[in-house]
Design an enzyme around this catalytic site. Structure first.
Site, PDB file in Angstrom:
ATOM      1  N   CYS A   1       0.882  -1.173   0.000  1.00 48.90           N
ATOM      2  CA  CYS A   1       0.000   0.000   0.000  1.00 48.90           C
ATOM      3  C   CYS A   1       0.917   1.221   0.000  1.00 48.90           C
ATOM      4  O   CYS A   1       2.142   1.109  -0.067  1.00 48.90           O
ATOM      5  CB  CYS A   1      -0.921  -0.022   1.218  1.00 48.90           C
ATOM      6  SG  CYS A   1      -0.048   0.239   2.745  1.00 48.90           S
TER       7      CYS A   1
ATOM      8  N   ARG B   1       4.370  -4.130   3.077  1.00 50.08           N
ATOM      9  CA  ARG B   1       3.395  -4.854   3.910  1.00 50.08           C
ATOM     10  C   ARG B   1       3.434  -6.375   3.676  1.00 50.08           C
ATOM     11  O   ARG B   1       2.436  -7.007   3.381  1.00 50.08           O
ATOM     12  CB  ARG B   1       1.983  -4.321   3.672  1.00 50.08           C
ATOM     13  CG  ARG B   1       1.843  -2.821   3.694  1.00 50.08           C
ATOM     14  CD  ARG B   1       2.224  -2.158   5.002  1.00 50.08           C
ATOM     15  NE  ARG B   1       1.354  -2.482   6.107  1.00 50.08           N
ATOM     16  CZ  ARG B   1       0.193  -1.878   6.345  1.00 50.08           C
ATOM     17  NH1 ARG B   1      -0.237  -0.970   5.521  1.00 50.08           N
ATOM     18  NH2 ARG B   1      -0.532  -2.214   7.391  1.00 50.08           N
TER      19      ARG B   1
ATOM     20  N   ARG C   1     -11.852   5.317   5.279  1.00 52.99           N
ATOM     21  CA  ARG C   1     -11.536   3.923   5.643  1.00 52.99           C
ATOM     22  C   ARG C   1     -11.478   3.744   7.151  1.00 52.99           C
ATOM     23  O   ARG C   1     -11.731   2.669   7.660  1.00 52.99           O
ATOM     24  CB  ARG C   1     -10.177   3.527   5.052  1.00 52.99           C
ATOM     25  CG  ARG C   1     -10.157   3.423   3.557  1.00 52.99           C
ATOM     26  CD  ARG C   1      -8.875   2.792   3.083  1.00 52.99           C
ATOM     27  NE  ARG C   1      -8.595   1.559   3.830  1.00 52.99           N
ATOM     28  CZ  ARG C   1      -7.489   0.851   3.678  1.00 52.99           C
ATOM     29  NH1 ARG C   1      -6.568   1.252   2.831  1.00 52.99           N
ATOM     30  NH2 ARG C   1      -7.297  -0.250   4.349  1.00 52.99           N
TER      31      ARG C   1
END
Ligand code: EPZ
Length: 430
Positions: free
Chosen positions: A120, A125, A401
């Site tokens: 991301c 990640r 989000r």
């Protein structure tokens, strides 16, 4: 794509309420996979990542939703019929925390097909530590066509030592261990409150766990788990974001429905920077201006150190502080996406590798800026709240989000902020 219009200059005054923690709710929702019974979760934030996880569980065959007349912040999940234990790329690509279903699926069904979560904005990640732990517990995991295929007759307890401290890695393997055969000893675990919150739910479901919240967790596997009802922890990062908002605008803000014991490093740093911060009780913290802000360095660390998820928000504050603040990001390799946008507002920030040097105070002027990730968005909101004039923040879906009704909450304490929907259809090049 929605935008925010923010006119700076108003001190934030009043009481602002914190929602449930997205990063607690996500693993707790995944934990429902571990039982055929109903799991009811309360204080769930109404944010996009939660909606995405609901869709993910439903796509596997789970019944997820609100009971008639139930409060909006409650969700009931029943995974009795997990007909399709697959986490599809179309869903995973929008929320990489989907890797949290890997451990529970293997523990409950003996198999899992999970799209590899891409990187991301803030970093690569990887989930190699999740995979290595599950293999040590007896899972066979192969990777093809962008998917992880995992199988295990029954996971066996193991001695797991994490090479790096990983929050969702600890959570994923904890959920695998509670139904494994025998004892699992996990060392160098994450100590974040979100791990402790998940362990509280799992224990309510019948799991046998000792040491959650410390770096060593011991689990005795059981043959099955039953349903439970659990209220999610308040969101410590949302609370920290609001404390910074009160400090940077020179206001007088009470942050309610929070947990001050989860905010130690943030409160200490705000005090060092010159804000007056008072813990009013078990779920309220008040922040007030204590005169001009002073420069103070931060270096992000795993809990209970200064959280990486508060780095961008703190940097906005540092642009208004007298002196030079050194901001060191130790957890993620690319978590300075907010810097260039703050510089466009007039901030004086220089980045060298994992360290940003912030010179202040800098007068910020309103600008059109672009949100790039969840916490960078929060940083730009904070900058716009003190900038001269009206800023336009684009791509605020990043903020949606993880922050529930953020513009309503901020308007409720005096911020001049409006959400702009699409005025015209997006152009080809947008
Ligand atoms: C969790 O992400 C949070 N997300 C993040 O919050 C938070 O920034 C992060 O923990 C650190 O606190 C959720 O809980 C859903 P990590 P996670 O595994 O678990 C490396 C937000 O803003 N690593 O603790 O994915 C990794 O690259 C989000 O709400 C491996 O190398 O983070 C990183 O450098 C952003 N291999 C470090 O460990 C692995 O298998 C810590 O990552 C796993 C991680």
């Amino acid at each position: 794509m929605d935008k925010f219009v923010i006119r700076g200059g108003n001190p934030l005054v009043g009481v602002i309420r914190v929602s449930g923690a997205k990063n607690s709710a996500l693993p707790c929702m995944a934990a429902a996979i571990l039982t055929e019974d109903e799991v009811t979760l309360e204080n769930i934030p109404q944010v996009r990542d939660i909606e995405t996880e609901r869709k993910l569980l439903q796509s596997m065959g789970a019944e997820v939703g609100l009971r008639e007349g139930e409060a909006q912040d409650r969700t009931t999940i029943c995974c009795r019929n997990l007909s399709d234990p697959v986490a599809r790329y179309e869903i995973v690509k929008t929320m990489r925390a989907s890797s949290l279903v890997l451990g529970p699926l293997i523990a409950r069904t003996g198999m899992a097909r999970v799209a590899m979560p891409g990187g991301c904005a803030i970093g690569g990640r990887p989930i190699d530590l999740h995979i290595r732990g599950l293999e040590k517990m007896g899972a066979t995991i192969t990777q093809e066509h962008g998917y992880l295929e995992a199988r295990a007759d029954r996971l066996r307890g193991a001695h797991l030592v994490f090479d790096k401290i990983t929050v969702t890695g600890t959570e994923d393997l904890l959920m695998a261990a509670v139904l494994a055969e025998g004892e699992t000893l996990m060392e160098k675990c994450a100590r974040e409150p979100e791990v402790t919150d998940l362990a509280a739910l799992l224990t309510a479901m019948g799991a046998q766990i000792e040491g959650a919240g410390t770096s060593t967790i011991r689990v005795q596997g059981v043959s099955r788990l039953h349903g439970a009802r659990h209220s999610i922890n308040p969101d410590r990062i949302e609370a920290g974001t609001f404390l910074v908002a009160g400090a940077i605008t020179g206001g007088d803000l009470v942050v309610s429905n929070c947990n001050p014991t989860h905010l130690g490093a943030v409160i200490a740093k705000l005090r060092e920077a010159g804000a007056i911060v008072d813990v009013l009780g078990p779920d309220e913290v008040r922040v007030r201006s204590g005169g001009p802000l002073r420069a103070a360095d931060i270096s992000t660390e795993e809990y209970p150190g200064f959280p990486t998820d508060m780095q961008a928000q703190y940097m906005a504050l540092a642009t208004q502080a007298e002196g030079v603040s050194m901001v060191r990001e130790n957890i993620f390799e690319n978590r300075f996406m907010h810097v260039q946008e703050l510089v466009r507002m007039g901030a004086n920030i220089k980045v060298d590798g994992s360290v940003a040097t912030v010179r202040g105070p800098a007068r910020l002027s309103a600008a059109a800026v672009m949100c790039s990730d969840l916490r960078a968005s929060a940083s730009l909101v904070l900058g716009a709240l003190v900038a001269d004039g009206e800023s336009i923040l684009d791509r605020v879906y990043h903020m949606d989000r993880g922050y529930e009704r953020i513009e309503e909450k901020l308007r409720g304490v005096g911020a001049q902020i409006r959400r702009l929907g699409n005025l015209f259809p997006p152009r080809e090049d947008e």
